[in-house]
Design a protein around this motif. Structure first.
Motif, PDB file in Angstrom:
ATOM      1  N   ALA A  92      26.146  42.277  48.630  1.00 22.80           N
ATOM      2  CA  ALA A  92      26.772  40.953  48.577  1.00 22.80           C
ATOM      3  C   ALA A  92      28.109  41.077  47.868  1.00 22.80           C
ATOM      4  O   ALA A  92      28.157  41.320  46.663  1.00 22.80           O
ATOM      5  N   PHE A  93      29.190  40.928  48.618  1.00 22.84           N
ATOM      6  CA  PHE A  93      30.531  40.934  48.041  1.00 22.84           C
ATOM      7  C   PHE A  93      30.852  39.515  47.604  1.00 22.84           C
ATOM      8  O   PHE A  93      30.674  38.570  48.383  1.00 22.84           O
ATOM      9  N   LYS A  94      31.312  39.361  46.361  1.00 24.07           N
ATOM     10  CA  LYS A  94      31.568  38.036  45.804  1.00 24.07           C
ATOM     11  C   LYS A  94      32.969  37.962  45.220  1.00 24.07           C
ATOM     12  O   LYS A  94      33.462  38.915  44.636  1.00 24.07           O
ATOM     13  N   SER A  95      33.574  36.797  45.388  1.00 21.69           N
ATOM     14  CA  SER A  95      34.887  36.534  44.823  1.00 21.69           C
ATOM     15  C   SER A  95      35.002  35.032  44.612  1.00 21.69           C
ATOM     16  O   SER A  95      34.443  34.253  45.389  1.00 21.69           O
ATOM     17  N   LYS A  96      35.706  34.638  43.581  1.00 27.27           N
ATOM     18  CA  LYS A  96      35.918  33.218  43.327  1.00 27.27           C
ATOM     19  C   LYS A  96      36.784  32.584  44.415  1.00 27.27           C
ATOM     20  O   LYS A  96      36.793  31.371  44.578  1.00 27.27           O
ATOM     21  N   SER A  97      37.506  33.398  45.151  1.00 28.72           N
ATOM     22  CA  SER A  97      38.462  32.890  46.137  1.00 28.72           C
ATOM     23  C   SER A  97      37.877  32.695  47.535  1.00 28.72           C
ATOM     24  O   SER A  97      38.544  32.152  48.396  1.00 28.72           O
ATOM     25  N   SER A  98      36.640  33.158  47.798  1.00 27.21           N
ATOM     26  CA  SER A  98      36.070  33.072  49.148  1.00 27.21           C
ATOM     27  C   SER A  98      34.558  32.966  49.104  1.00 27.21           C
ATOM     28  O   SER A  98      33.943  33.309  48.096  1.00 27.21           O
ATOM     29  N   PRO A  99      33.974  32.599  50.235  1.00 27.65           N
ATOM     30  CA  PRO A  99      32.511  32.638  50.333  1.00 27.65           C
ATOM     31  C   PRO A  99      32.017  34.082  50.255  1.00 27.65           C
ATOM     32  O   PRO A  99      32.754  35.019  50.561  1.00 27.65           O
ATOM     33  N   GLU A 100      30.769  34.234  49.876  1.00 29.38           N
ATOM     34  CA  GLU A 100      30.137  35.545  49.777  1.00 29.38           C
ATOM     35  C   GLU A 100      30.098  36.231  51.142  1.00 29.38           C
ATOM     36  O   GLU A 100      29.907  35.583  52.167  1.00 29.38           O
ATOM     37  N   VAL A 101      30.288  37.549  51.151  1.00 32.35           N
ATOM     38  CA  VAL A 101      30.193  38.360  52.372  1.00 32.35           C
ATOM     39  C   VAL A 101      29.016  39.306  52.193  1.00 32.35           C
ATOM     40  O   VAL A 101      28.969  40.068  51.228  1.00 32.35           O
ATOM     41  N   LEU A 102      28.062  39.242  53.128  1.00 30.84           N
ATOM     42  CA  LEU A 102      26.901  40.128  53.103  1.00 30.84           C
ATOM     43  C   LEU A 102      27.053  41.200  54.166  1.00 30.84           C
ATOM     44  O   LEU A 102      27.417  40.899  55.305  1.00 30.84           O
ATOM     45  N   MET A 103      26.763  42.438  53.782  1.00 33.55           N
ATOM     46  CA  MET A 103      26.814  43.552  54.727  1.00 33.55           C
ATOM     47  C   MET A 103      25.656  44.492  54.432  1.00 33.55           C
ATOM     48  O   MET A 103      25.287  44.684  53.270  1.00 33.55           O
TER      49      MET A 103
ATOM     50  N   ALA B 108      42.122  42.492  41.496  1.00 32.12           N
ATOM     51  CA  ALA B 108      43.234  41.824  42.174  1.00 32.12           C
ATOM     52  C   ALA B 108      44.405  42.795  42.344  1.00 32.12           C
ATOM     53  O   ALA B 108      45.090  42.773  43.368  1.00 32.12           O
ATOM     54  N   ALA B 109      44.599  43.672  41.368  1.00 33.10           N
ATOM     55  CA  ALA B 109      45.683  44.655  41.437  1.00 33.10           C
ATOM     56  C   ALA B 109      45.433  45.711  42.514  1.00 33.10           C
ATOM     57  O   ALA B 109      46.373  46.255  43.088  1.00 33.10           O
ATOM     58  N   GLU B 110      44.176  46.005  42.818  1.00 32.18           N
ATOM     59  CA  GLU B 110      43.824  46.995  43.836  1.00 32.18           C
ATOM     60  C   GLU B 110      43.786  46.410  45.243  1.00 32.18           C
ATOM     61  O   GLU B 110      43.745  47.156  46.225  1.00 32.18           O
ATOM     62  N   ALA B 111      43.778  45.094  45.372  1.00 31.15           N
ATOM     63  CA  ALA B 111      43.582  44.437  46.665  1.00 31.15           C
ATOM     64  C   ALA B 111      44.634  44.840  47.697  1.00 31.15           C
ATOM     65  O   ALA B 111      44.303  45.082  48.856  1.00 31.15           O
TER      66      ALA B 111
ATOM     67  N   ALA C 240      45.866  36.980  47.533  1.00 29.88           N
ATOM     68  CA  ALA C 240      46.728  35.795  47.457  1.00 29.88           C
ATOM     69  C   ALA C 240      46.425  34.938  46.229  1.00 29.88           C
ATOM     70  O   ALA C 240      47.335  34.347  45.638  1.00 29.88           O
ATOM     71  N   GLU C 241      45.152  34.885  45.843  1.00 29.50           N
ATOM     72  CA  GLU C 241      44.747  34.036  44.718  1.00 29.50           C
ATOM     73  C   GLU C 241      44.538  34.831  43.424  1.00 29.50           C
ATOM     74  O   GLU C 241      44.023  34.294  42.444  1.00 29.50           O
ATOM     75  N   ASN C 242      44.882  36.118  43.458  1.00 34.70           N
ATOM     76  CA  ASN C 242      44.792  36.984  42.282  1.00 34.70           C
ATOM     77  C   ASN C 242      43.378  37.000  41.687  1.00 34.70           C
ATOM     78  O   ASN C 242      43.191  36.834  40.484  1.00 34.70           O
ATOM     79  N   GLU C 243      42.401  37.214  42.554  1.00 35.53           N
ATOM     80  CA  GLU C 243      40.990  37.265  42.146  1.00 35.53           C
ATOM     81  C   GLU C 243      40.405  38.647  42.439  1.00 35.53           C
ATOM     82  O   GLU C 243      40.923  39.388  43.272  1.00 35.53           O
ATOM     83  N   HIS C 244      39.317  38.968  41.763  1.00 34.52           N
ATOM     84  CA  HIS C 244      38.600  40.223  41.966  1.00 34.52           C
ATOM     85  C   HIS C 244      37.490  40.032  43.000  1.00 34.52           C
ATOM     86  O   HIS C 244      37.044  38.902  43.236  1.00 34.52           O
ATOM     87  N   ILE C 245      37.052  41.133  43.590  1.00 38.28           N
ATOM     88  CA  ILE C 245      35.865  41.159  44.442  1.00 38.28           C
ATOM     89  C   ILE C 245      34.863  42.062  43.747  1.00 38.28           C
ATOM     90  O   ILE C 245      35.184  43.186  43.363  1.00 38.28           O
ATOM     91  N   ILE C 246      33.640  41.563  43.585  1.00 43.28           N
ATOM     92  CA  ILE C 246      32.607  42.345  42.907  1.00 43.28           C
ATOM     93  C   ILE C 246      31.374  42.433  43.794  1.00 43.28           C
ATOM     94  O   ILE C 246      31.179  41.627  44.701  1.00 43.28           O
TER      95      ILE C 246
END
Length: 113
Positions: free
Chosen positions: A4-15, A38-41, A104-110
């Motif tokens: 489950a990929f999560k970010s404050k900027s988007s809905p969760e992505v499941l793979m 956000a710096a690695e995006a 674009a929104e300077n958020e992380h993905i975890i």
């Protein structure tokens, strides 16, 4: 196993892990737990967009990486079997969109947390 990929900027992505593995390998990330800052995006986007472009140029190479490649079944045409395959670009699309929004929104993905 699902990731489950999560970010404050988007809905969760499941793979499924086997589908996410290629993406995470390209980004040198651990499938169990990780973060794309956000710096690695921007760099992650560049790497994945390049891979998508390569697989579109050489779709015959994309199939060998697809662990669930659709095999031709009895009574099925070759064209239909080929159209049922899900390529890297389609599998990567949701995460690419998440990366674009996170950048674009300077958020992380975890994931894995």
């Amino acid at each position: 196993m699902l990731i489950a990929f999560k970010s404050k900027s988007s809905p969760e992505v499941l793979m499924y892990q086997e589908h996410a593995q290629r993406i995470l390998d390209l980004l040198h990330k651990n499938p169990t737990r990780g973060v794309i800052t956000a710096a690695e995006a921007a760099q992650a986007l560049s790497v994945l967009e390049h891979e998508v472009a390569e697989t579109r140029l050489h779709p015959e190479n994309d199939v060998e990486h697809d662990v669930h490649a659709h095999e031709q079944e009895e009574g099925e045409t070759k064209e239909h079997a080929a159209s049922q395959r899900v390529g890297f670009s389609a599998r990567a699309y949701p995460l690419l969109e998440m990366l674009r929004t996170a950048k674009a929104e300077n958020e992380h993905i975890i994931w894995g947390i």
